[in-house]
Design a protein around this motif. Structure first.
Motif, PDB file in Angstrom:
ATOM      1  N   ARG A 111       0.825  -1.105  -0.129  1.00  0.00           N
ATOM      2  CA  ARG A 111       0.094  -0.241  -0.411  1.00  0.00           C
ATOM      3  C   ARG A 111       0.658   0.892   0.384  1.00  0.00           C
ATOM      4  N   ASN A 114       2.286   2.406  -3.604  1.00  0.00           N
ATOM      5  CA  ASN A 114       1.117   2.617  -4.266  1.00  0.00           C
ATOM      6  C   ASN A 114       0.979   4.105  -4.074  1.00  0.00           C
ATOM      7  N   ARG A 115       0.870   4.460  -2.409  1.00  0.00           N
ATOM      8  CA  ARG A 115       0.576   5.576  -2.321  1.00  0.00           C
ATOM      9  C   ARG A 115       0.517   6.651  -3.119  1.00  0.00           C
ATOM     10  N   ASP A 117       1.924   7.225  -6.090  1.00  0.00           N
ATOM     11  CA  ASP A 117       1.701   7.510  -7.455  1.00  0.00           C
ATOM     12  C   ASP A 117      -0.042   7.454  -7.323  1.00  0.00           C
ATOM     13  N   ILE A 118      -0.969   6.665  -6.226  1.00  0.00           N
ATOM     14  CA  ILE A 118      -2.179   6.915  -6.643  1.00  0.00           C
ATOM     15  C   ILE A 118      -2.554   8.498  -6.326  1.00  0.00           C
ATOM     16  N   GLU A 121      -1.561  10.481  -9.001  1.00  0.00           N
ATOM     17  CA  GLU A 121      -2.708  10.547 -10.315  1.00  0.00           C
ATOM     18  C   GLU A 121      -3.846  11.194 -10.150  1.00  0.00           C
ATOM     19  N   ALA A 122      -4.053  11.369  -8.347  1.00  0.00           N
ATOM     20  CA  ALA A 122      -5.614  11.963  -7.904  1.00  0.00           C
ATOM     21  C   ALA A 122      -5.583  13.084  -8.229  1.00  0.00           C
ATOM     22  N   LEU A 137     -10.024   7.822  -6.333  1.00  0.00           N
ATOM     23  CA  LEU A 137      -8.249   7.573  -6.337  1.00  0.00           C
ATOM     24  C   LEU A 137      -7.956   7.533  -4.760  1.00  0.00           C
ATOM     25  N   TYR A 138      -8.341   9.741  -4.457  1.00  0.00           N
ATOM     26  CA  TYR A 138      -8.748   9.244  -2.548  1.00  0.00           C
ATOM     27  C   TYR A 138      -9.103   9.057  -2.023  1.00  0.00           C
ATOM     28  N   LYS A 140      -9.259   5.664  -1.691  1.00  0.00           N
ATOM     29  CA  LYS A 140      -8.399   4.684  -1.816  1.00  0.00           C
ATOM     30  C   LYS A 140      -7.268   4.901  -1.272  1.00  0.00           C
TER      31      LYS A 140
END
Length: 204
Positions: A111, A114-115, A117-118, A121-122, A137-138, A140
């Motif tokens: 997690r 990936n945080r 990157d997420i 993108e968000a 995305l937020y 997630k």
């Protein structure tokens, strides 16, 4: 679920039981009994606040990560459940997550990897006006709950208006396991949680 049986009259503040053996025989016995709030009058409840915090921040995650902190409904959600239980129950054990189990290290590492990157993108979607995609995305990122909000929960539980009815406990590991231990050892009558694995894993 509601686990019946009176808790001991004393020793409530003299140290909490451990969670060893919580899985033993859990699947062999009845896992839950339906409970209404009125059934908890003058009884003791263990509140897995970590599960409620994740649920509460899920809706507010977009506002949180956009910096719109004044728009959060999170605090009213948390204060609502704690004060409601405190107004009915004799005592409420509010249980916070402690150190995560070693078995979850890999999941959390994934997690965290990936945080960023997420989040990147968000923010790009948000800047482009694609708020719906950004919000997905937020959300997630709602777990783990931001430490600032968990610290706020701990401070609220020490508020003079409720601290006589609330015992704040930091679990050695998972909050739901600690709450289940409180019920099984008869320190509390019931557990209040959004974590449905509690029903199967701990038989509460």
């Amino acid at each position: 679920g509601l686990a019946t049986g009176p808790p001991p009259a004393n020793r409530l503040r003299d140290g909490m039981p451990g969670c060893d053996g919580m899985y033993n025989g859990a699947i062999d016995r009845k896992t839950a009994t339906k409970a209404d709030l009125k059934d908890l009058k003058n009884k003791r409840a263990a509140l897995d606040i970590a599960s409620w915090a994740v649920r509460g921040i899920f809706k507010d995650a977009p506002a949180w990560y956009r910096g719109e902190r004044d728009a959060l409904g999170f605090k009213s959600t948390i204060t609502g459940i704690i004060t409601l239980l405190a107004s009915v129950c004799e005592l409420v054990f509010v249980v916070l997550d402690g150190e995560r189990p070693a078995a979850k290290d890999a999941e959390h590492a994934r997690r965290e990897a990936n945080r960023e990157d997420i989040l990147k993108e968000a923010r790009e979607l948000n800047a482009a006006g694609e708020t719906k995609g950004a919000d997905e995305l937020y959300r997630k990122l709602c777990a783990p709950v931001p430490e600032e909000l968990m610290d706020w929960i701990a401070a609220y539980c020490r508020h003079p208006n409720i601290k006589e009815k609330v015992v704040l406990i930091c679990a050695p590991s998972e909050a739901d396991a600690m709450g289940a231990a409180l019920v099984h050892h008869h320190f509390a009558h019931t557990m209040v949680t959004f974590d449905y694995d509690t029903l199967l894993g701990y038989g509460v």
